[in-house]
Design a protein around this motif. Structure first.
Motif, PDB file in Angstrom:
ATOM      1  N   ALA A  66      -9.158  -9.473  12.586  1.00  0.00           N
ATOM      2  CA  ALA A  66     -10.392  -9.892  11.923  1.00  0.00           C
ATOM      3  C   ALA A  66     -10.185 -11.280  11.354  1.00  0.00           C
ATOM      4  O   ALA A  66      -9.124 -11.592  10.797  1.00  0.00           O
ATOM      5  CB  ALA A  66     -10.769  -8.912  10.818  1.00  0.00           C
ATOM      6  N   GLY A  67     -11.214 -12.130  11.486  1.00  0.00           N
ATOM      7  CA  GLY A  67     -11.113 -13.486  10.984  1.00  0.00           C
ATOM      8  C   GLY A  67     -11.134 -13.539   9.461  1.00  0.00           C
ATOM      9  O   GLY A  67     -11.760 -12.706   8.802  1.00  0.00           O
ATOM     10  N   PHE A  68     -10.444 -14.510   8.893  1.00  0.00           N
ATOM     11  CA  PHE A  68     -10.461 -14.693   7.440  1.00  0.00           C
ATOM     12  C   PHE A  68     -11.836 -15.137   6.956  1.00  0.00           C
ATOM     13  O   PHE A  68     -12.292 -14.752   5.886  1.00  0.00           O
ATOM     14  CB  PHE A  68      -9.430 -15.745   7.023  1.00  0.00           C
ATOM     15  CG  PHE A  68      -8.013 -15.253   7.081  1.00  0.00           C
ATOM     16  CD1 PHE A  68      -7.609 -14.169   6.336  1.00  0.00           C
ATOM     17  CD2 PHE A  68      -7.077 -15.894   7.883  1.00  0.00           C
ATOM     18  CE1 PHE A  68      -6.292 -13.714   6.385  1.00  0.00           C
ATOM     19  CE2 PHE A  68      -5.768 -15.452   7.933  1.00  0.00           C
ATOM     20  CZ  PHE A  68      -5.367 -14.352   7.186  1.00  0.00           C
ATOM     21  N   GLU A  69     -12.509 -15.961   7.749  1.00  0.00           N
ATOM     22  CA  GLU A  69     -13.765 -16.558   7.295  1.00  0.00           C
ATOM     23  C   GLU A  69     -14.969 -16.115   8.115  1.00  0.00           C
ATOM     24  O   GLU A  69     -16.005 -15.769   7.561  1.00  0.00           O
ATOM     25  CB  GLU A  69     -13.655 -18.090   7.333  1.00  0.00           C
ATOM     26  CG  GLU A  69     -12.554 -18.644   6.429  1.00  0.00           C
ATOM     27  CD  GLU A  69     -12.439 -20.153   6.521  1.00  0.00           C
ATOM     28  OE1 GLU A  69     -13.242 -20.748   7.258  1.00  0.00           O
ATOM     29  OE2 GLU A  69     -11.564 -20.723   5.867  1.00  0.00           O
ATOM     30  N   LEU A  70     -14.853 -16.119   9.436  1.00  0.00           N
ATOM     31  CA  LEU A  70     -16.003 -15.835  10.284  1.00  0.00           C
ATOM     32  C   LEU A  70     -16.173 -14.333  10.484  1.00  0.00           C
ATOM     33  O   LEU A  70     -15.205 -13.576  10.487  1.00  0.00           O
ATOM     34  CB  LEU A  70     -15.833 -16.522  11.644  1.00  0.00           C
ATOM     35  CG  LEU A  70     -15.741 -18.050  11.608  1.00  0.00           C
ATOM     36  CD1 LEU A  70     -15.442 -18.582  12.995  1.00  0.00           C
ATOM     37  CD2 LEU A  70     -17.034 -18.653  11.074  1.00  0.00           C
ATOM     38  N   ASN A  71     -17.417 -13.918  10.659  1.00  0.00           N
ATOM     39  CA  ASN A  71     -17.730 -12.514  10.883  1.00  0.00           C
ATOM     40  C   ASN A  71     -17.507 -12.177  12.361  1.00  0.00           C
ATOM     41  O   ASN A  71     -18.447 -12.040  13.138  1.00  0.00           O
ATOM     42  CB  ASN A  71     -19.174 -12.217  10.474  1.00  0.00           C
ATOM     43  CG  ASN A  71     -19.476 -10.736  10.501  1.00  0.00           C
ATOM     44  OD1 ASN A  71     -18.598  -9.918  10.255  1.00  0.00           O
ATOM     45  ND2 ASN A  71     -20.707 -10.391  10.811  1.00  0.00           N
ATOM     46  N   GLU A  72     -16.255 -12.054  12.729  1.00  0.00           N
ATOM     47  CA  GLU A  72     -15.912 -11.743  14.107  1.00  0.00           C
ATOM     48  C   GLU A  72     -14.649 -10.900  14.145  1.00  0.00           C
ATOM     49  O   GLU A  72     -13.836 -10.923  13.216  1.00  0.00           O
ATOM     50  CB  GLU A  72     -15.734 -13.022  14.937  1.00  0.00           C
ATOM     51  CG  GLU A  72     -14.582 -13.894  14.490  1.00  0.00           C
ATOM     52  CD  GLU A  72     -14.434 -15.154  15.344  1.00  0.00           C
ATOM     53  OE1 GLU A  72     -15.422 -15.590  15.947  1.00  0.00           O
ATOM     54  OE2 GLU A  72     -13.325 -15.688  15.395  1.00  0.00           O
ATOM     55  N   ARG A  73     -14.514 -10.174  15.237  1.00  0.00           N
ATOM     56  CA  ARG A  73     -13.334  -9.347  15.459  1.00  0.00           C
ATOM     57  C   ARG A  73     -12.761  -9.661  16.832  1.00  0.00           C
ATOM     58  O   ARG A  73     -13.489 -10.017  17.759  1.00  0.00           O
ATOM     59  CB  ARG A  73     -13.674  -7.862  15.377  1.00  0.00           C
ATOM     60  CG  ARG A  73     -13.882  -7.329  13.973  1.00  0.00           C
ATOM     61  CD  ARG A  73     -14.220  -5.846  14.013  1.00  0.00           C
ATOM     62  NE  ARG A  73     -13.247  -5.102  14.810  1.00  0.00           N
ATOM     63  CZ  ARG A  73     -13.465  -3.871  15.279  1.00  0.00           C
ATOM     64  NH1 ARG A  73     -14.610  -3.276  15.049  1.00  0.00           N
ATOM     65  NH2 ARG A  73     -12.545  -3.243  15.972  1.00  0.00           N
TER      66      ARG A  73
END
Length: 256
Positions: free
Chosen positions: A162-169
């Motif tokens: 999971a990204g630290f900042e962006l809403n992505e996996r």
């Protein structure tokens, strides 16, 4: 490549819990897949370490999965996919070995390239659906449960990021194998790794897309269910999936 090499690189990433990962489940999303030789995996993990955290369950970061795909006797879902139909479905039982959970899952891809996913906790009873599974299938699929049966089994291990900042996996699957429930054939693809970027939209604002490009790895549609079916079953149509089979041959030859 040994799992120990991969684990060594994963140990350098910050860990994220399953509860935290649920905040970016993205059950309605855009999926972008990347298919590559597993020899590039440690380099990829090393590059991702500054931007992503890794799911850890019971001190494990490489997690085993088992999936049973279901289809009709005439392979409706397989044919929907290989023909590139705009509205296509997949139905599967997925067992999450690390948490000892089992879900019946439905995925639908629409004509805008978005994937919706629904799931219900349910145990695989060799294709015999209980009332909860039957209601679930009738709610989300235009196919009668009576017409569905187990097709193939797919086992693999997965890294989830999971990204630290962006809403992505990101998921990365490897140690991939298939077995047929019809002819008892089995095949393993030890050279193969599949990364999948799951995000809200098509924006290029993704560290992962930029980083994986540095390894000369580019997006490539790839269905584990379709590939497994084509490799194990001589009766399904394969002409439209031949480019993916040739890609597998290329990746295997890179290991020789």
């Amino acid at each position: 490549m040994q799992n120990s090499d991969i684990e060594g690189e994963l140990s350098k990433l910050k860990q994220v819990s399953l509860d935290s990962l649920y905040s970016v489940r993205l059950m309605n999303r855009v999926e972008i897949k990347y298919v590559f030789n597993i020899r590039k995996l440690t380099d990829l993990i090393r590059m991702l370490a500054s931007y992503y955290q890794v799911l850890e369950i019971k001190n494990m970061r490489i997690l085993p999965y088992s999936t049973t795909y279901l289809d009709t006797s005439d392979y409706l879902f397989y044919n929907q996919h290989v023909r590139g139909e705009f509205a296509r479905y997949k139905l599967r039982y997925r067992r999450y070995e690390a948490t000892n959970e089992s879900f019946l899952e439905i995925k639908k891809k629409n004509n805008k390239g978005r994937t919706s996913k629904w799931r219900v906790e349910n145990i695989n009873n060799s294709g015999s659906f209980d009332s909860a599974a039957t209601c679930f299938i009738r709610k989300y699929m235009p196919v009668s449960p009576d017409l569905l049966k187990p097709a193939i089994i797919n086992n693999f291990t997965r890294i989830s990021l999971a990204g630290f900042e962006l809403n992505e996996r990101i998921t990365i699957d490897f140690n991939i194998s298939f077995s047929s429930l019809e002819n008892l054939r089995e095949i393993s693809l030890p050279y193969l790794a599949i990364a999948e970027l799951k995000k809200d939209g098509y924006s290029d604002n993704s560290c992962f897309r930029a980083l994986i490009r540095q390894l000369n790895i580019y997006p490539s549609g790839f269905s584990k269910y379709c590939i497994g079916s084509a490799l194990l079953n001589d009766s399904v149509k394969k002409n439209m999936i031949k480019p993916k089979l040739l890609l597998l041959n290329k990746l295997e030859n890179e290991c020789n």
